[in-house]
Design an enzyme around this catalytic site. Structure first.
Site, PDB file in Angstrom:
ATOM      1  N   LEU A  80       0.769  -1.228   0.386  1.00  0.00           N
ATOM      2  CA  LEU A  80      -0.204  -0.447  -0.253  1.00  0.00           C
ATOM      3  C   LEU A  80       0.545   1.132  -0.261  1.00  0.00           C
ATOM      4  CD1 LEU A  80      -3.253  -0.787   2.258  1.00  0.00           C
ATOM      5  CD2 LEU A  80      -3.519  -0.935   0.489  1.00  0.00           C
ATOM      6  N   LYS A 111      -4.248  -1.310  10.129  1.00  0.00           N
ATOM      7  CA  LYS A 111      -3.792  -2.170   9.358  1.00  0.00           C
ATOM      8  C   LYS A 111      -2.535  -3.210  10.652  1.00  0.00           C
ATOM      9  CE  LYS A 111       0.774  -0.488   6.995  1.00  0.00           C
ATOM     10  NZ  LYS A 111       1.345  -1.567   7.291  1.00  0.00           N
TER      11      LYS A 111
END
Ligand SMILES: [Zn+2]
Length: 649
Positions: A80, A111
């Site tokens: 990402l 996350k």
């Protein structure tokens, strides 16, 4: 230095660190330190317009290890794009607006900081599990992953589908594991990665990992949005994080990041940020990918909470319970914006277990409100010296006694113990003696031989007269504060006694149950342990305390100094006897206001949902607490209902 030379150096260092991390499971630096050099390398490469062939910037994750068989993912696992400030996040949002005309709805998720896994199911069966590897090819760890207890081995969907998520070691599980492990794990991330990338699945099973699902990779079923994928994962029995949100604007997304940042120190697993994704799959297709990242997702990284530094020394401090606590003196290091120069090592047993020596480079973890902790050795120093176990108290010279993993001073007149006890006794939540600080306690102990709380309560102007810094006014003020403190409540008094393990909340709970000091003194072990939040050990502490004649005399002498208890009024009302949990944001009341209303009407507000909770007051964006309440079948009310109960229209 020559820039090319520096690039070569960085590539060498970073590759060696990555090898130690991924192949040996022996990290020598924190992620933040790795990232710093990585970013430096990347900017040098950008400047130079080229990169060295073996540069780690070509890789997405760790190189797959040779000994495991490898497998190509059906769909690539992208890494990402990252941002670390709100401005960077808003800039990313602006790029979406530019391309799509307006900001699409974004999903907000944690996350996780573990090991990413890709699970392939066919005909409803888990047929293969792989690590992420370089994003295209990973290592086959099916047997290891199958040891994860809550992971569904079969699902109802019969097609071909890749489920992605994170292999995690919960912190409670890490503590359980380390309590008996001969080689304690340095941290949960490494513990999870090491467990999965271990050729012996029995080792994986011992660690007790969890799996949090958050994405679907290749699938012969089409999904139109992230929320749909999430519902699918839940329905198929995968564990998903409950704290998930769908937001319409960038500011709400940042609110989610902020509240998650606040919750982070209390979570049972590691997270290092939050992830925002465009919810609609059709919009994702419109946005597309860069070479490395999807353009429709971004990770917002929290500040580092772990670094490495040198352990300079270990000193032993005496607490008011006579326990000797090892305090680590560190080469000062910046952790997420705070300079840390001291950390705890818990106890002597812990030092031995972690094999920490003075002179070693060690890992330091910092979470909010807690003293930073040394979690393990990063790099051993060949000249390091072992931490010595003290045989006498460093403060008073009395012999040290060993009880389990702990060391205690056996001296009756140990200054730090006495001073910190007096400080506790006079503190705000205990007797609340205004103007009496730890410094005052120290001065009075040294200069007037004030040694017990009874001495303190019977202090006179003669005792104080002539002491440095004590003018007439200060003497009068201190004596007035002491007098004032004698009118108190029983729970404060119990807290002030400093019985091992009794905090202010427990003191309150005890008084709620036993009402008077006499009742508490004569309570049986069974009666004590039946109080909410009091376990067997604590019950025994309290029971023993009131059976020691020295303590009885101490309590009687305190009372004889003129201490009186105000009747603690029992508030009653519509919430009498009910334990209530608040979750989410209410339309009009602030959390503090709602709490006060509940307490004023006889209720008790608890912070987490358990089976003993009677009622949940839920507002907007209520997360995992609401789900848990539903699971337990606890009654849930909203603000209008809350107001109706209170008779507010
Ligand atoms: Zn001592």
């Amino acid at each position: 230095m020559d820039k090319l030379q520096r690039m070569k150096e960085l590539v060498g260092t970073l590759n060696e660190w990555a090898r130690l991390y991924y192949e040996e499971d022996a990290p020598v630096v924190s992620d933040a330190e790795y990232d710093k050099l990585y970013d430096e390398l990347r900017s040098l490469e950008n400047e130079a317009g080229f990169s060295l062939k073996n540069s780690p910037t070509h890789r997405v994750g760790g190189a797959p290890q040779k000994k495991f068989e490898q497998s190509k993912h059906l769909q690539r696992l992208y890494s990402l794009d990252k941002c670390q400030s709100k401005d960077e996040f808003y800039a990313w949002c602006n790029r979406l607006v530019k391309q799509l005309g307006s900001l699409p709805k974004l999903t907000c998720e944690y996350k996780f900081d573990g090991l990413t896994l890709n699970l392939l199911y066919e005909n409803g069966k888990l047929v293969k599990a792989t690590t992420r590897g370089d994003g295209t090819i990973g290592e086959i760890v099916t047997e290891q992953v199958k040891t994860i207890k809550k992971l569904p081995q079969t699902i109802s969907y019969q097609g071909v589908i890749e489920i992605q998520g994170e292999g995690l070691l919960r912190l409670s599980q890490l503590a359980r594991y380390n309590a008996t492990a001969s080689e304690p794990l340095k941290n949960a991330r490494n513990g999870a990665a090491g467990a999965i990338r271990n050729l012996n699945p029995a080792v994986t099973a011992e660690r007790g990992l969890s799996f949090m699902a958050y994405n679907i990779g290749y699938s012969d079923k089409t999904f139109s949005s992230q929320t749909e994928m999430r519902e699918f994962l839940k329905a198929e029995g995968f564990e998903v994080e409950g704290d998930f949100a769908l937001v319409e604007d960038a500011e709400k997304a940042m609110n989610y990041a902020d509240t998650t940042g606040e919750k982070r120190p209390n979570l049972d697993y590691l997270i290092d940020g939050v992830v925002f994704k465009v919810n609609e799959v059709s919009l994702r297709e419109e946005l597309g990918f860069t070479e490395k990242f999807p353009k429709w997702a971004i990770a917002y990284k929290f500040k580092a909470d772990e670094m490495t530094t040198e352990l300079l020394d270990v000193v032993w401090q005496v607490s008011r319970s006579a326990k000797l606590n090892p305090l680590a003196i560190l080469e000062p290091v910046d952790i997420g914006g705070v300079t840390v120069s001291r950390a705890t090592l818990n106890n002597f047993g812990d030092i031995q277990k972690k094999k920490v020596k003075i002179g070693d480079r060690v890992f330091i973890r910092r979470s909010n409100d807690v003293i930073p902790e040394i979690t393990g050795v990063a790099v051993e120093n060949p000249n390091a010296r072992a931490v010595q176990k003290p045989i006498v108290c460093p403060a008073c010279g009395a012999p040290v006694k060993e009880v389990g993993a702990f060391l205690y001073c056996t001296g009756d007149y140990c200054a730090p113990q006495i001073v910190s006890y007096l400080d506790h006794f006079a503190s705000k939540d205990a007797m609340d003696i205004d103007g009496f600080s730890e410094k005052t306690a120290e001065q009075l102990y040294n200069e007037t031989h004030l040694e017990t709380a009874v001495d303190l309560m019977n202090l006179t102007s003669t005792d104080l007269f002539g002491l440095q810094g004590f003018g007439d006014k200060k003497i009068a003020n201190l004596l007035a504060s002491i007098e004032k403190s004698k009118r108190t409540t029983l729970d404060r008094f119990i807290f002030a006694l400093g019985i091992g393990g009794i905090g202010k909340k427990t003191a309150k709970d005890l008084i709620k149950r036993f009402r008077t000091l006499e009742n508490l003194k004569s309570a049986s072990l069974d009666e004590l342990s039946s109080v909410d939040g009091i376990g067997d050990i604590l019950a025994k502490n309290i029971f023993d305390y009131f059976r020691d004649s020295n303590n009885i005399e101490f309590v009687d002498n305190l009372l004889a100094s003129g201490i009186e208890f105000d009747e603690q009024e029992e508030k009653s009302g519509v919430f009498s006897g009910l334990k209530v949990v608040l979750t989410g944001s209410l339309p009009t009341y602030k959390r503090g206001e709602a709490t006060k209303l509940i307490e004023d009407n006889g209720g008790e507000v608890a912070s987490s949902v358990s089976k003993t909770v009677d009622l949940v007051l839920a507002g907007e964006d209520a997360g995992s607490k609401l789900e848990k309440a539903q699971k337990f079948g606890i009654k849930i009310i909203d603000e209008p209902e809350f107001k109706r109960m209170l008779g507010i229209v």
